[in-house]
Design a protein around this motif. Structure first.
Motif, PDB file in Angstrom:
ATOM      1  N   ASP A 108       0.816  -1.218   0.000  1.00 41.96           N
ATOM      2  CA  ASP A 108       0.000   0.000   0.000  1.00 41.96           C
ATOM      3  C   ASP A 108       0.849   1.267   0.000  1.00 41.96           C
ATOM      4  N   ASP A 109       2.007   1.234   0.655  1.00 44.75           N
ATOM      5  CA  ASP A 109       2.827   2.433   0.854  1.00 44.75           C
ATOM      6  C   ASP A 109       3.809   2.723  -0.274  1.00 44.75           C
ATOM      7  N   ASN A 110       3.974   1.797  -1.199  1.00 45.39           N
ATOM      8  CA  ASN A 110       4.990   1.955  -2.239  1.00 45.39           C
ATOM      9  C   ASN A 110       4.378   1.799  -3.626  1.00 45.39           C
ATOM     10  N   ALA A 111       4.660   2.774  -4.489  1.00 47.67           N
ATOM     11  CA  ALA A 111       4.122   2.752  -5.852  1.00 47.67           C
ATOM     12  C   ALA A 111       4.540   1.476  -6.578  1.00 47.67           C
ATOM     13  N   VAL A 112       5.786   1.094  -6.398  1.00 48.39           N
ATOM     14  CA  VAL A 112       6.294  -0.167  -6.957  1.00 48.39           C
ATOM     15  C   VAL A 112       6.972  -0.913  -5.821  1.00 48.39           C
ATOM     16  N   MET A 113       6.504  -2.100  -5.567  1.00 46.86           N
ATOM     17  CA  MET A 113       7.026  -2.906  -4.463  1.00 46.86           C
ATOM     18  C   MET A 113       7.564  -4.210  -5.032  1.00 46.86           C
ATOM     19  N   VAL A 114       8.827  -4.501  -4.716  1.00 48.10           N
ATOM     20  CA  VAL A 114       9.469  -5.730  -5.172  1.00 48.10           C
ATOM     21  C   VAL A 114       9.906  -6.520  -3.946  1.00 48.10           C
ATOM     22  N   PHE A 115       9.335  -7.699  -3.787  1.00 47.53           N
ATOM     23  CA  PHE A 115       9.786  -8.626  -2.765  1.00 47.53           C
ATOM     24  C   PHE A 115      10.826  -9.508  -3.445  1.00 47.53           C
ATOM     25  N   SER A 116      12.025  -9.533  -2.885  1.00 51.83           N
ATOM     26  CA  SER A 116      13.196 -10.049  -3.571  1.00 51.83           C
ATOM     27  C   SER A 116      14.037 -10.894  -2.625  1.00 51.83           C
ATOM     28  N   LYS A 117      15.055 -11.526  -3.172  1.00 50.60           N
ATOM     29  CA  LYS A 117      16.134 -12.144  -2.389  1.00 50.60           C
ATOM     30  C   LYS A 117      17.430 -11.684  -3.031  1.00 50.60           C
ATOM     31  N   SER A 118      18.356 -11.266  -2.213  1.00 50.52           N
ATOM     32  CA  SER A 118      19.560 -10.600  -2.710  1.00 50.52           C
ATOM     33  C   SER A 118      20.395 -11.463  -3.654  1.00 50.52           C
ATOM     34  N   TYR A 119      20.316 -12.779  -3.513  1.00 51.65           N
ATOM     35  CA  TYR A 119      21.132 -13.681  -4.326  1.00 51.65           C
ATOM     36  C   TYR A 119      20.409 -14.194  -5.576  1.00 51.65           C
ATOM     37  N   CYS A 120      19.178 -13.793  -5.768  1.00 53.95           N
ATOM     38  CA  CYS A 120      18.346 -14.318  -6.855  1.00 53.95           C
ATOM     39  C   CYS A 120      18.622 -13.577  -8.169  1.00 53.95           C
ATOM     40  N   PRO A 121      19.063 -14.287  -9.215  1.00 51.92           N
ATOM     41  CA  PRO A 121      19.351 -13.609 -10.480  1.00 51.92           C
ATOM     42  C   PRO A 121      18.106 -12.999 -11.135  1.00 51.92           C
ATOM     43  N   TYR A 122      16.941 -13.610 -10.952  1.00 48.80           N
ATOM     44  CA  TYR A 122      15.707 -13.060 -11.525  1.00 48.80           C
ATOM     45  C   TYR A 122      15.318 -11.764 -10.806  1.00 48.80           C
ATOM     46  N   CYS A 123      15.527 -11.749  -9.502  1.00 47.76           N
ATOM     47  CA  CYS A 123      15.268 -10.533  -8.719  1.00 47.76           C
ATOM     48  C   CYS A 123      16.200  -9.414  -9.167  1.00 47.76           C
ATOM     49  N   ASN A 124      17.472  -9.763  -9.342  1.00 47.16           N
ATOM     50  CA  ASN A 124      18.449  -8.762  -9.773  1.00 47.16           C
ATOM     51  C   ASN A 124      18.101  -8.231 -11.155  1.00 47.16           C
ATOM     52  N   ASN A 125      17.582  -9.083 -12.036  1.00 43.57           N
ATOM     53  CA  ASN A 125      17.162  -8.625 -13.363  1.00 43.57           C
ATOM     54  C   ASN A 125      15.971  -7.675 -13.256  1.00 43.57           C
ATOM     55  N   THR A 126      15.021  -8.001 -12.397  1.00 44.22           N
ATOM     56  CA  THR A 126      13.869  -7.120 -12.185  1.00 44.22           C
ATOM     57  C   THR A 126      14.331  -5.734 -11.740  1.00 44.22           C
ATOM     58  N   LYS A 127      15.250  -5.697 -10.799  1.00 41.07           N
ATOM     59  CA  LYS A 127      15.746  -4.407 -10.306  1.00 41.07           C
ATOM     60  C   LYS A 127      16.513  -3.663 -11.399  1.00 41.07           C
ATOM     61  N   ARG A 128      17.237  -4.397 -12.244  1.00 42.02           N
ATOM     62  CA  ARG A 128      17.933  -3.768 -13.382  1.00 42.02           C
ATOM     63  C   ARG A 128      16.929  -3.142 -14.351  1.00 42.02           C
ATOM     64  N   ILE A 129      15.853  -3.861 -14.631  1.00 40.43           N
ATOM     65  CA  ILE A 129      14.815  -3.341 -15.530  1.00 40.43           C
ATOM     66  C   ILE A 129      14.226  -2.053 -14.960  1.00 40.43           C
ATOM     67  N   LEU A 130      13.850  -2.087 -13.688  1.00 41.32           N
ATOM     68  CA  LEU A 130      13.255  -0.906 -13.052  1.00 41.32           C
ATOM     69  C   LEU A 130      14.250   0.249 -12.979  1.00 41.32           C
ATOM     70  N   ASP A 131      15.504  -0.059 -12.681  1.00 40.04           N
ATOM     71  CA  ASP A 131      16.545   0.975 -12.662  1.00 40.04           C
ATOM     72  C   ASP A 131      16.706   1.589 -14.051  1.00 40.04           C
ATOM     73  N   GLY A 132      16.658   0.758 -15.082  1.00 38.48           N
ATOM     74  CA  GLY A 132      16.791   1.228 -16.457  1.00 38.48           C
ATOM     75  C   GLY A 132      15.659   2.146 -16.883  1.00 38.48           C
ATOM     76  N   LEU A 133      14.494   1.973 -16.251  1.00 41.23           N
ATOM     77  CA  LEU A 133      13.339   2.833 -16.518  1.00 41.23           C
ATOM     78  C   LEU A 133      13.323   4.056 -15.603  1.00 41.23           C
ATOM     79  N   ASN A 134      14.320   4.144 -14.721  1.00 40.90           N
ATOM     80  CA  ASN A 134      14.380   5.210 -13.699  1.00 40.90           C
ATOM     81  C   ASN A 134      13.145   5.213 -12.805  1.00 40.90           C
ATOM     82  N   ALA A 135      12.619   4.026 -12.537  1.00 42.62           N
ATOM     83  CA  ALA A 135      11.432   3.896 -11.697  1.00 42.62           C
ATOM     84  C   ALA A 135      11.836   3.964 -10.227  1.00 42.62           C
ATOM     85  N   LYS A 136      10.997   4.630  -9.448  1.00 43.02           N
ATOM     86  CA  LYS A 136      11.171   4.613  -7.996  1.00 43.02           C
ATOM     87  C   LYS A 136      10.474   3.359  -7.488  1.00 43.02           C
TER      88      LYS A 136
END
Length: 108
Positions: free
Chosen positions: A13-41
């Motif tokens: 509810d508090d975050n426009a985009v919320m990602v539940f992740s695990k630091s060692y997960c390559p799929y999670c890291n890819n998701t964060k790369r995609i969002l970073d590439g879009l300059n998404a908060k």
């Protein structure tokens, strides 16, 4: 478990985009790369670094039917995992491009 469900819903509810992740997960890291590439908060919670990470993951499973990470929400709408996010980037969702979804959520 109820505390984890409340915490999970509050994060969504508090975050426009919320990602539940695990630091060692390559799929999670890819998701964060995609969002970073879009300059998404976005907010990412690394479940493997949280004391109640397993409880949060169980709450997410109960809420969404998805057991895996990343578990992504945009504007409180469950997107799914990394491949689901990639599909939204490529094809949009409900006729809206990813940039539109992020703008509507206030994440761009």
């Amino acid at each position: 478990m109820e505390a984890a469900q409340k915490k999970t819903q509050q994060l969504i509810d508090d975050n426009a985009v919320m990602v539940f992740s695990k630091s060692y997960c390559p799929y999670c890291n890819n998701t964060k790369r995609i969002l970073d590439g879009l300059n998404a908060k976005y907010k990412a919670v690394e479940l493997n670094e949280e004391d109640d990470g397993d409880d949060i993951q169980n709450a997410l499973h109960k809420m969404t039917g998805q057991r895996t990470v990343p578990n992504i929400f945009i504007n409180r709408v469950h997107i799914g995992g990394n491949s689901d996010l990639e599909a939204v980037v490529k094809n949009g969702k409900n006729g809206k491009k990813i940039e539109e979804l992020l703008k509507e959520a206030g994440a761009l």
